[in-house]
Design a protein around this motif. Structure first.
Motif, PDB file in Angstrom:
ATOM      1  N   MET A  29     -63.448  13.167 -25.465  1.00 36.35           N
ATOM      2  CA  MET A  29     -63.338  14.775 -25.910  1.00 36.35           C
ATOM      3  C   MET A  29     -62.058  15.117 -26.474  1.00 36.35           C
ATOM      4  N   ALA A  30     -60.937  14.591 -25.660  1.00 42.30           N
ATOM      5  CA  ALA A  30     -59.464  15.110 -25.888  1.00 42.30           C
ATOM      6  C   ALA A  30     -59.262  14.132 -27.390  1.00 42.30           C
ATOM      7  N   LEU A  31     -59.638  12.689 -27.528  1.00 41.23           N
ATOM      8  CA  LEU A  31     -59.175  11.985 -28.400  1.00 41.23           C
ATOM      9  C   LEU A  31     -59.988  12.578 -29.899  1.00 41.23           C
ATOM     10  N   ALA A  32     -61.374  13.002 -29.469  1.00 42.38           N
ATOM     11  CA  ALA A  32     -62.318  13.494 -30.920  1.00 42.38           C
ATOM     12  C   ALA A  32     -61.633  14.803 -31.072  1.00 42.38           C
ATOM     13  N   GLN A  33     -61.089  15.549 -30.384  1.00 43.14           N
ATOM     14  CA  GLN A  33     -60.387  17.109 -30.688  1.00 43.14           C
ATOM     15  C   GLN A  33     -59.126  16.488 -31.683  1.00 43.14           C
ATOM     16  N   SER A  34     -58.533  15.625 -31.122  1.00 45.35           N
ATOM     17  CA  SER A  34     -57.098  15.441 -31.770  1.00 45.35           C
ATOM     18  C   SER A  34     -57.314  14.823 -33.142  1.00 45.35           C
ATOM     19  N   GLU A  35     -58.444  14.161 -33.232  1.00 45.02           N
ATOM     20  CA  GLU A  35     -58.741  13.713 -34.699  1.00 45.02           C
ATOM     21  C   GLU A  35     -59.001  14.830 -35.797  1.00 45.02           C
ATOM     22  N   LEU A  36     -59.538  15.978 -35.146  1.00 45.79           N
ATOM     23  CA  LEU A  36     -59.889  17.103 -35.987  1.00 45.79           C
ATOM     24  C   LEU A  36     -59.070  18.013 -35.898  1.00 45.79           C
ATOM     25  N   LYS A  37     -57.780  17.762 -35.415  1.00 46.37           N
ATOM     26  CA  LYS A  37     -56.613  18.573 -35.128  1.00 46.37           C
ATOM     27  C   LYS A  37     -56.770  20.058 -34.450  1.00 46.37           C
ATOM     28  N   ILE A  38     -57.821  19.886 -33.499  1.00 47.70           N
ATOM     29  CA  ILE A  38     -57.976  20.896 -32.750  1.00 47.70           C
ATOM     30  C   ILE A  38     -56.813  20.814 -31.579  1.00 47.70           C
ATOM     31  N   ILE A  39     -56.552  19.883 -31.111  1.00 49.19           N
ATOM     32  CA  ILE A  39     -55.394  19.696 -30.295  1.00 49.19           C
ATOM     33  C   ILE A  39     -54.254  18.616 -30.796  1.00 49.19           C
ATOM     34  N   VAL A 187     -72.494  27.995 -24.122  1.00 45.59           N
ATOM     35  CA  VAL A 187     -73.795  28.375 -24.116  1.00 45.59           C
ATOM     36  C   VAL A 187     -74.805  27.519 -25.280  1.00 45.59           C
ATOM     37  N   GLY A 188     -73.689  26.552 -25.897  1.00 47.22           N
ATOM     38  CA  GLY A 188     -74.205  25.753 -26.833  1.00 47.22           C
ATOM     39  C   GLY A 188     -74.182  26.036 -28.178  1.00 47.22           C
ATOM     40  N   ALA A 189     -73.594  27.297 -28.513  1.00 45.65           N
ATOM     41  CA  ALA A 189     -73.321  27.634 -29.866  1.00 45.65           C
ATOM     42  C   ALA A 189     -72.117  27.241 -30.374  1.00 45.65           C
ATOM     43  N   MET A 190     -71.157  26.535 -29.812  1.00 48.25           N
ATOM     44  CA  MET A 190     -69.991  26.015 -30.477  1.00 48.25           C
ATOM     45  C   MET A 190     -69.009  27.259 -30.545  1.00 48.25           C
ATOM     46  N   HIS A 191     -68.979  28.254 -29.669  1.00 44.09           N
ATOM     47  CA  HIS A 191     -68.250  29.478 -29.888  1.00 44.09           C
ATOM     48  C   HIS A 191     -66.585  29.228 -29.705  1.00 44.09           C
ATOM     49  N   SER A 192     -66.213  28.134 -28.934  1.00 44.79           N
ATOM     50  CA  SER A 192     -64.856  27.852 -28.739  1.00 44.79           C
ATOM     51  C   SER A 192     -64.301  26.911 -29.939  1.00 44.79           C
ATOM     52  N   PHE A 193     -65.155  26.223 -30.788  1.00 45.64           N
ATOM     53  CA  PHE A 193     -64.490  25.326 -31.811  1.00 45.64           C
ATOM     54  C   PHE A 193     -64.662  25.960 -33.036  1.00 45.64           C
ATOM     55  N   LYS A 194     -65.419  27.078 -33.276  1.00 50.99           N
ATOM     56  CA  LYS A 194     -65.696  27.585 -34.651  1.00 50.99           C
ATOM     57  C   LYS A 194     -66.201  26.757 -35.599  1.00 50.99           C
ATOM     58  N   ASN A 195     -65.583  26.652 -36.755  1.00 49.88           N
ATOM     59  CA  ASN A 195     -65.901  25.870 -37.820  1.00 49.88           C
ATOM     60  C   ASN A 195     -65.850  24.319 -37.778  1.00 49.88           C
ATOM     61  N   LYS A 196     -65.334  24.058 -36.648  1.00 53.15           N
ATOM     62  CA  LYS A 196     -65.159  22.538 -36.498  1.00 53.15           C
ATOM     63  C   LYS A 196     -66.204  21.728 -35.451  1.00 53.15           C
ATOM     64  N   GLY A 197     -66.937  22.681 -34.814  1.00 52.35           N
ATOM     65  CA  GLY A 197     -67.992  22.625 -33.863  1.00 52.35           C
ATOM     66  C   GLY A 197     -68.787  21.284 -33.804  1.00 52.35           C
ATOM     67  N   GLU A 198     -69.408  21.435 -35.301  1.00 57.46           N
ATOM     68  CA  GLU A 198     -70.467  20.452 -35.778  1.00 57.46           C
ATOM     69  C   GLU A 198     -69.663  18.917 -35.830  1.00 57.46           C
ATOM     70  N   LEU A 200     -66.896  18.126 -34.344  1.00 61.26           N
ATOM     71  CA  LEU A 200     -66.499  17.569 -33.218  1.00 61.26           C
ATOM     72  C   LEU A 200     -67.721  17.020 -32.300  1.00 61.26           C
ATOM     73  N   TYR A 201     -68.680  17.485 -32.449  1.00 65.84           N
ATOM     74  CA  TYR A 201     -70.144  17.133 -31.693  1.00 65.84           C
ATOM     75  C   TYR A 201     -70.432  15.717 -32.023  1.00 65.84           C
ATOM     76  N   LYS A 202     -70.335  15.486 -33.500  1.00 70.49           N
ATOM     77  CA  LYS A 202     -70.757  14.348 -34.026  1.00 70.49           C
ATOM     78  C   LYS A 202     -69.715  13.140 -33.610  1.00 70.49           C
ATOM     79  N   ASN A 203     -68.567  13.625 -33.731  1.00 69.65           N
ATOM     80  CA  ASN A 203     -67.357  12.643 -33.290  1.00 69.65           C
ATOM     81  C   ASN A 203     -67.523  12.173 -31.925  1.00 69.65           C
ATOM     82  N   LEU A 204     -67.838  13.062 -31.011  1.00 70.56           N
ATOM     83  CA  LEU A 204     -67.909  12.690 -29.693  1.00 70.56           C
ATOM     84  C   LEU A 204     -69.104  11.914 -29.411  1.00 70.56           C
TER      85      LEU A 204
END
Length: 455
Positions: A29-39, A187-198, A200-204
Motif C-alpha cells: 500500500m505504501a509503495l502504491a501510494q508513493s507511485e501516485l504521489k500520495i505519500i 466505509v469503502g467510498a475512498m474518502h481519504s484518497f479523494k480523486n486518486k482512490g480508484e 490506488l485501488y487498481k495499483n494495489l
C-alpha cells in the motif's frame, strides 16, 4: 510454492503468517501510494523495508494489543516505532483495519486454496489409475439396494470421478470472486484518497494479484459464505463416496476391504472383527466439514458498513474450513490408495441371481420383433416362474415358444453371461481415466502458474 506436507497446512493461518500478510499489505500500500504521489517515495521505501516480520517483536505487539484491543492499530504502532520521524507520518495512510485484514486474509486463503487444489489433482490422478485398472472388472450395479445389472468397478469409479471433476470446475470458477481486494478506506467510498482512490485501488490490487470489485465495501462476505457452501457441498459428496465404499466392505458383500497392517484390532470383545479404519475416519472428517453449511448462512447476517462480530465469525470460519478442506482431500486420496478389490467376490456376487440380472438384455434382444411391452411381459412372467419354482433361468428361456423362435440356445447363453453384459462400462471407464489424468495435469499446471505471480 508447491504442495506442502499436510501436517504444515494449519501453519498457513499461524499468528506469524497472519501478521506477515498484514505487513505485506501495508508494504504494498505504501509503495502504491508513493507511485501516485500520495505519500513521499522516500518514506514509502522506508515503510516497505520495515514491514517485515523479521523486525517484528511479538512481545511488544501483544503488550500493545492488551491496551488497544485492535490488532492493526498495534501493528501500525510497531511499524511507526521503527520508522523515522518523517516516514512515520505516512504509515497506514488513509486505510482502515478491514482493508488490511481482508486483504491479508485473501492472500492466505489463496495459499491454502492452492494447496487444496493440488490435493484435488492428486485425487483425480488416483481415480484415473483406478478407473483404468478396473475398467474390465465386472460387478453388480445395485438400484434401491437390489441387484440391477452388471457393470464394471471402473465404471463405478468413473461415476465418482466425473462428480469430482464438476467440483474442480466449481472451485476454479469461484476464485475470481474469492480472491478479491476490498480496499476503499473507512466505509469503502475512498474518502481519504479523494480523486486518486480508484487509481490506488487498481495499483494495489495489481501488486497483490487480487481481483477488484466495483464497490469495495467492508461488508462483502457473500464470497466467503459461497466458498463455505462449496466446501460443505464437496464434503457431503465425499462422505457419500466413503459410505458407498463402506457398503462394499460389509461381511455379506466383501467386494472391497482396506489394506490394514497385521495386528489391527476391530473390537475389544469380539476377536473375529476387523473393522474398516480409514473409511470411518474419512467419513467423520467429511461429515464435520459438511456441517459448515449453517456457518455460511450465519455469516450473511452482517449489519451496515461494518460489523465486528461477523468479521470475527468470518475469520474463525476461514481459519477452520481451509485447513479442513486440505485434510479431507488428503484423506480421500489416502483412502483410495488403501482399498483392496476382491475380484473373486465381485464375480461371485454377480451370480447370486443366477443370471436374472441379464433379463433386460433378453428383453432388448427380442423387442425389435415382439415389441418392448410384450417382450417385457414375457420376461417378467419367466422371472416369476424361475423364482417361485426354482427353475433354471436359461432352460426357462429356451422353453418359451416366443423366445426360441428368435434366440438360439447359444445366443441365450451369450446374452445371460453376466461378465460380458457390461454395456459401455469399459469404454466409459477408459475414457474417464484419460479425462481425469488430463484434468489432473492441467490443474497442476494452472496452480504452478498462479504460484509464479502470487505474493
Amino acid at each position: 510454492m508447491k504442495k506442502i506436507p499436510i501436517e504444515k497446512i494449519k501453519e498457513i493461518f499461524s499468528k506469524k503468517n497472519i501478521l506477515s500478510s498484514y505487513l505485506l499489505v501495508e508494504k504494498e500500500m505504501a509503495l502504491a501510494q508513493s507511485e501516485l504521489k500520495i505519500i513521499p517515495k522516500k518514506s514509502a521505501i522506508e515503510i516497505s523495508k520495515k514491514c517485515n516480520i523479521k523486525y517484528f517483536n511479538l512481545k511488544f505487539f501483544e503488550k500493545d494489543l492488551k491496551k488497544t484491543k485492535a490488532p492493526i492499530v498495534s501493528l501500525v504502532n510497531f511499524i511507526v516505532k521503527l520508522c523515522s520521524e518523517e516516514s512515520k507520518k505516512y504509515v497506514h495512510y488513509g486505510a482502515t483495519t478491514q482493508n488490511i485484514t481482508q486483504a491479508g486474509s485473501a492472500l492466505l486463503m489463496r495459499k491454502s486454496h492452492i494447496q487444496a487444489m493440488y490435493r484435488m489433482s492428486d485425487c483425480l490422478k488416483t481415480l484415473s489409475k483406478l478407473s483404468f485398472k478396473f475398467s474390465n472388472q465386472p460387478m453388480i450395479a445395485r438400484t434401491n439396494g437390489q441387484h440391477g445389472m452388471p457393470m464394471t468397478f471402473g465404471f463405478k469409479i468413473s461415476e465418482w470421478t466425473e462428480e469430482i471433476l464438476r467440483f474442480e470446475e466449481r472451485f476454479e470458477e469461484i476464485e475470481k470472486r474469492l480472491f478479491i481486494l476490498v480496499f476503499g478506506g473507512a466505509v469503502g467510498a475512498m474518502h481519504s484518497f479523494k480523486n486518486k482512490g480508484e487509481s490506488l485501488y487498481k495499483n494495489l490490487a495489481d501488486r497483490l494479484n487480487l481481483q477488484r470489485v466495483e464497490v469495495p465495501s467492508r461488508v462483502i462476505i457473500d464470497n466467503i459464505a459461497e466458498y463455505t457452501f462449496l466446501c460443505s457441498h464437496l464434503a457431503a459428496a465425499l462422505s457419500n463416496i466413503g459410505r458407498e465404499l463402506n457398503f462394499y466392505m460389509r461381511d455379506e458383500i466383501q467386494e472391497i476391504s482396506e489394506n490394514l497392517p497385521e495386528g489391527t484390532v476391530g473390537s475389544s470383545t469380539m476377536p473375529q472383527k476387523i473393522n474398516p479404519k480409514y473409511v470411518y475416519t474419512f467419513v467423520a472428517l467429511a461429515e464435520d466439514l459438511a456441517s459448515y453449511t449453517s456457518r455460511g448462512n450465519a455469516m450473511m447476517s452482517i449489519q451496515n458498513e461494518g460489523d465486528l462480530a461477523m468479521n470475527q465469525f468470518q475469520k474463525q470460519t476461514i481459519q477452520e474450513i481451509f485447513p479442513k478442506l486440505n485434510i479431507l482431500l488428503e484423506e480421500f486420496n489416502n483412502l483410495l490408495n488403501v482399498i483392496r478389490i476382491n475380484r473373486k467376490k465381485m464375480n461371485d456376487n454377480l451370480e447370486i441371481t443366477k443370471g436374472l440380472i441379464n433379463s433386460e438384455n433378453i428383453v432388448m434382444s427380442i423387442a425389435p420383433i415382439l415389441g418392448k411391452q410384450k417382450a417385457y411381459k414375457i420376461l417378467h412372467e419367466i422371472v416369476d416362474e424361475v423364482r417361485l419354482k426354482n427353475k433354471n433361468y436359461q432352460e426357462a428361456l429356451n422353453s418359451n415358444k416366443d423366445i426360441k423362435k428368435i434366440l438360439s440356445r447359444k445366443k441365450i447363453i451369450e446374452l445371460t453371461d453376466s461378465k460380458k453384459n457390461i454395456g459401455n462400462s469399459r469404454k466409459v471407464s477408459l475414457k474417464m481415466s484419460k479425462i481425469a489424468e488430463h484434468r489432473s495435469s492441467k490443474l497442476c499446471s494452472r496452480l504452478n502458474k498462479i504460484n509464479q505471480v502470487t505474493k
